[in-house]
Design a protein around this motif. Structure first.
Motif, mmCIF file in Angstrom:
data_model
loop_
_atom_site.group_PDB
_atom_site.id
_atom_site.type_symbol
_atom_site.label_atom_id
_atom_site.label_comp_id
_atom_site.label_asym_id
_atom_site.label_seq_id
_atom_site.Cartn_x
_atom_site.Cartn_y
_atom_site.Cartn_z
ATOM 1 N N ILE A 47 56.714 46.561 40.327
ATOM 2 C CA ILE A 47 57.076 45.736 41.485
ATOM 3 C C ILE A 47 55.921 44.825 41.867
ATOM 4 O O ILE A 47 56.122 43.633 42.132
ATOM 5 C CB ILE A 47 57.510 46.625 42.670
ATOM 6 C CG1 ILE A 47 58.848 47.305 42.364
ATOM 7 C CG2 ILE A 47 57.597 45.805 43.961
ATOM 8 C CD1 ILE A 47 59.227 48.408 43.342
ATOM 9 N N ALA A 48 54.720 45.365 41.888
ATOM 10 C CA ALA A 48 53.547 44.583 42.292
ATOM 11 C C ALA A 48 53.164 43.538 41.254
ATOM 12 O O ALA A 48 52.583 42.507 41.586
ATOM 13 C CB ALA A 48 52.356 45.497 42.553
ATOM 14 N N GLY A 49 53.476 43.822 39.990
ATOM 15 C CA GLY A 49 53.078 42.913 38.921
ATOM 16 C C GLY A 49 51.678 43.187 38.407
ATOM 17 O O GLY A 49 50.961 42.273 38.010
ATOM 18 N N VAL A 50 51.311 44.467 38.427
ATOM 19 C CA VAL A 50 49.992 44.892 37.961
ATOM 20 C C VAL A 50 50.161 46.116 37.058
ATOM 21 O O VAL A 50 51.279 46.592 36.870
ATOM 22 C CB VAL A 50 49.055 45.235 39.143
ATOM 23 C CG1 VAL A 50 48.823 44.014 40.027
ATOM 24 C CG2 VAL A 50 49.603 46.401 39.964
ATOM 25 N N ASP A 51 49.055 46.648 36.551
ATOM 26 C CA ASP A 51 49.149 47.880 35.775
ATOM 27 C C ASP A 51 48.964 49.092 36.694
ATOM 28 O O ASP A 51 48.528 48.961 37.843
ATOM 29 C CB ASP A 51 48.150 47.897 34.616
ATOM 30 C CG ASP A 51 46.702 47.785 35.072
ATOM 31 O OD1 ASP A 51 46.343 48.374 36.111
ATOM 32 O OD2 ASP A 51 45.927 47.110 34.381
ATOM 33 N N ALA A 52 49.321 50.258 36.175
ATOM 34 C CA ALA A 52 49.273 51.486 36.979
ATOM 35 C C ALA A 52 47.850 51.826 37.424
ATOM 36 O O ALA A 52 47.658 52.404 38.499
ATOM 37 C CB ALA A 52 49.881 52.650 36.200
ATOM 38 N N LYS A 53 46.846 51.451 36.640
ATOM 39 C CA LYS A 53 45.455 51.724 37.025
ATOM 40 C C LYS A 53 45.080 50.951 38.293
ATOM 41 O O LYS A 53 44.346 51.456 39.139
ATOM 42 C CB LYS A 53 44.501 51.361 35.888
ATOM 43 C CG LYS A 53 44.567 52.320 34.729
ATOM 44 C CD LYS A 53 43.594 51.930 33.647
ATOM 45 C CE LYS A 53 43.710 52.883 32.472
ATOM 46 N NZ LYS A 53 42.791 52.538 31.385
ATOM 47 N N THR A 54 45.598 49.746 38.409
ATOM 48 C CA THR A 54 45.314 48.946 39.607
ATOM 49 C C THR A 54 45.938 49.601 40.834
ATOM 50 O O THR A 54 45.303 49.686 41.893
ATOM 51 C CB THR A 54 45.831 47.505 39.427
ATOM 52 O OG1 THR A 54 45.164 46.926 38.297
ATOM 53 C CG2 THR A 54 45.573 46.664 40.665
ATOM 54 N N VAL A 55 47.166 50.075 40.699
ATOM 55 C CA VAL A 55 47.812 50.779 41.823
ATOM 56 C C VAL A 55 46.987 51.997 42.206
ATOM 57 O O VAL A 55 46.761 52.252 43.389
ATOM 58 C CB VAL A 55 49.265 51.174 41.479
ATOM 59 C CG1 VAL A 55 49.853 52.081 42.554
ATOM 60 C CG2 VAL A 55 50.129 49.932 41.309
ATOM 61 N N HIS A 56 46.503 52.730 41.214
ATOM 62 C CA HIS A 56 45.681 53.909 41.498
ATOM 63 C C HIS A 56 44.417 53.519 42.274
ATOM 64 O O HIS A 56 44.017 54.205 43.215
ATOM 65 C CB HIS A 56 45.316 54.649 40.211
ATOM 66 C CG HIS A 56 44.466 55.849 40.447
ATOM 67 N ND1 HIS A 56 44.947 56.994 41.049
ATOM 68 C CD2 HIS A 56 43.150 56.076 40.197
ATOM 69 C CE1 HIS A 56 43.966 57.868 41.154
ATOM 70 N NE2 HIS A 56 42.870 57.346 40.643
ATOM 71 N N ARG A 57 43.797 52.409 41.893
ATOM 72 C CA ARG A 57 42.598 51.953 42.625
ATOM 73 C C ARG A 57 42.957 51.615 44.069
ATOM 74 O O ARG A 57 42.205 51.918 44.985
ATOM 75 C CB ARG A 57 41.967 50.752 41.922
ATOM 76 C CG ARG A 57 41.162 51.145 40.701
ATOM 77 C CD ARG A 57 40.275 50.018 40.193
ATOM 78 N NE ARG A 57 41.020 48.848 39.759
ATOM 79 C CZ ARG A 57 41.474 48.660 38.522
ATOM 80 N NH1 ARG A 57 41.264 49.560 37.590
ATOM 81 N NH2 ARG A 57 42.128 47.557 38.225
ATOM 82 N N TRP A 58 44.105 50.977 44.276
ATOM 83 C CA TRP A 58 44.524 50.645 45.639
ATOM 84 C C TRP A 58 44.755 51.909 46.454
ATOM 85 O O TRP A 58 44.418 51.964 47.628
ATOM 86 C CB TRP A 58 45.793 49.821 45.637
ATOM 87 C CG TRP A 58 45.660 48.426 45.120
ATOM 88 C CD1 TRP A 58 44.532 47.656 45.065
ATOM 89 C CD2 TRP A 58 46.708 47.628 44.591
ATOM 90 N NE1 TRP A 58 44.827 46.423 44.535
ATOM 91 C CE2 TRP A 58 46.148 46.370 44.235
ATOM 92 C CE3 TRP A 58 48.069 47.823 44.378
ATOM 93 C CZ2 TRP A 58 46.909 45.339 43.687
ATOM 94 C CZ3 TRP A 58 48.822 46.798 43.830
ATOM 95 C CH2 TRP A 58 48.248 45.571 43.493
ATOM 96 N N THR A 59 45.339 52.928 45.849
ATOM 97 C CA THR A 59 45.649 54.152 46.596
ATOM 98 C C THR A 59 44.412 54.983 46.880
ATOM 99 O O THR A 59 44.411 55.778 47.811
ATOM 100 C CB THR A 59 46.682 55.027 45.844
ATOM 101 O OG1 THR A 59 46.128 55.452 44.604
ATOM 102 C CG2 THR A 59 47.980 54.279 45.617
ATOM 103 N N SER A 60 43.379 54.804 46.094
ATOM 104 C CA SER A 60 42.153 55.582 46.296
ATOM 105 C C SER A 60 41.354 55.082 47.490
ATOM 106 O O SER A 60 40.425 55.754 47.934
ATOM 107 C CB SER A 60 41.285 55.553 45.042
ATOM 108 O OG SER A 60 40.725 54.269 44.859
ATOM 109 N N GLY A 61 41.713 53.915 48.010
ATOM 110 C CA GLY A 61 41.009 53.379 49.159
ATOM 111 C C GLY A 61 39.601 52.923 48.836
ATOM 112 O O GLY A 61 38.718 52.979 49.688
ATOM 113 N N ASP A 62 39.383 52.459 47.602
ATOM 114 C CA ASP A 62 38.038 52.046 47.204
ATOM 115 C C ASP A 62 37.649 50.669 47.736
ATOM 116 O O ASP A 62 36.587 50.159 47.417
ATOM 117 C CB ASP A 62 37.887 52.086 45.679
ATOM 118 C CG ASP A 62 38.653 50.987 44.962
ATOM 119 O OD1 ASP A 62 39.392 50.230 45.614
ATOM 120 O OD2 ASP A 62 38.510 50.881 43.731
#
Length: 132
Positions: A47-62
């Motif tokens: 949906i976002a148009g990114v890879d799953a690693k990017t979503v993981h970085r967003w969720t980690s709050g980095d």
């Protein structure tokens, strides 16, 4: 009859307003986390148009900020999820995001959001809520 229809519209409007407020006020990392847990990381990334690693970085709050388009897509998806979840189970909502939708010319709502057709996806969600 007018009172019943007016009452129904009022309840629908309240659900829409509540979903909008949640999507607007929640921190982006929390939006990404919720969608990743509810829809799965791969579907959220699609949906976002990114890879799953990017979503993981967003969720980690980095602190990594998404591009505006990515944030818009996920906030729209979150708002729609909240609207549907008020009426349906999380399992049904996830299936709705993935399935072909007649309101979207048989594209899935996830595809519509990924293509920046946010209004079309919301219209399809509203039709689903109203029994269509």
């Amino acid at each position: 009859m007018t009172g019943v229809a007016g009452g129904t519209r009022s309840r629908d409007r309240s659900r829409y307003d509540k979903a909008h407020a949640q999507a607007t006020r929640l921190d982006f990392s929390d939006v990404a986390q919720f969608l990743s847990e509810s829809l799965g990381g791969k579907l959220t990334a699609f949906i976002a148009g990114v890879d799953a690693k990017t979503v993981h970085r967003w969720t980690s709050g980095d602190g990594q900020r998404p591009r505006d388009a990515h944030e818009q897509r996920l906030r729209a998806a979150f708002q729609i999820f909240q609207l549907l979840q008020a009426m349906e189970s999380p399992h049904t909502v996830r299936a709705w995001f993935m399935g072909m939708n007649p309101q979207l010319d048989d594209a899935s709502p996830a595809e519509a959001l990924a293509d920046d057709r946010h209004r079309d996806a919301m219209a399809a969600a509203r039709a689903f809520v109203q029994g269509g």
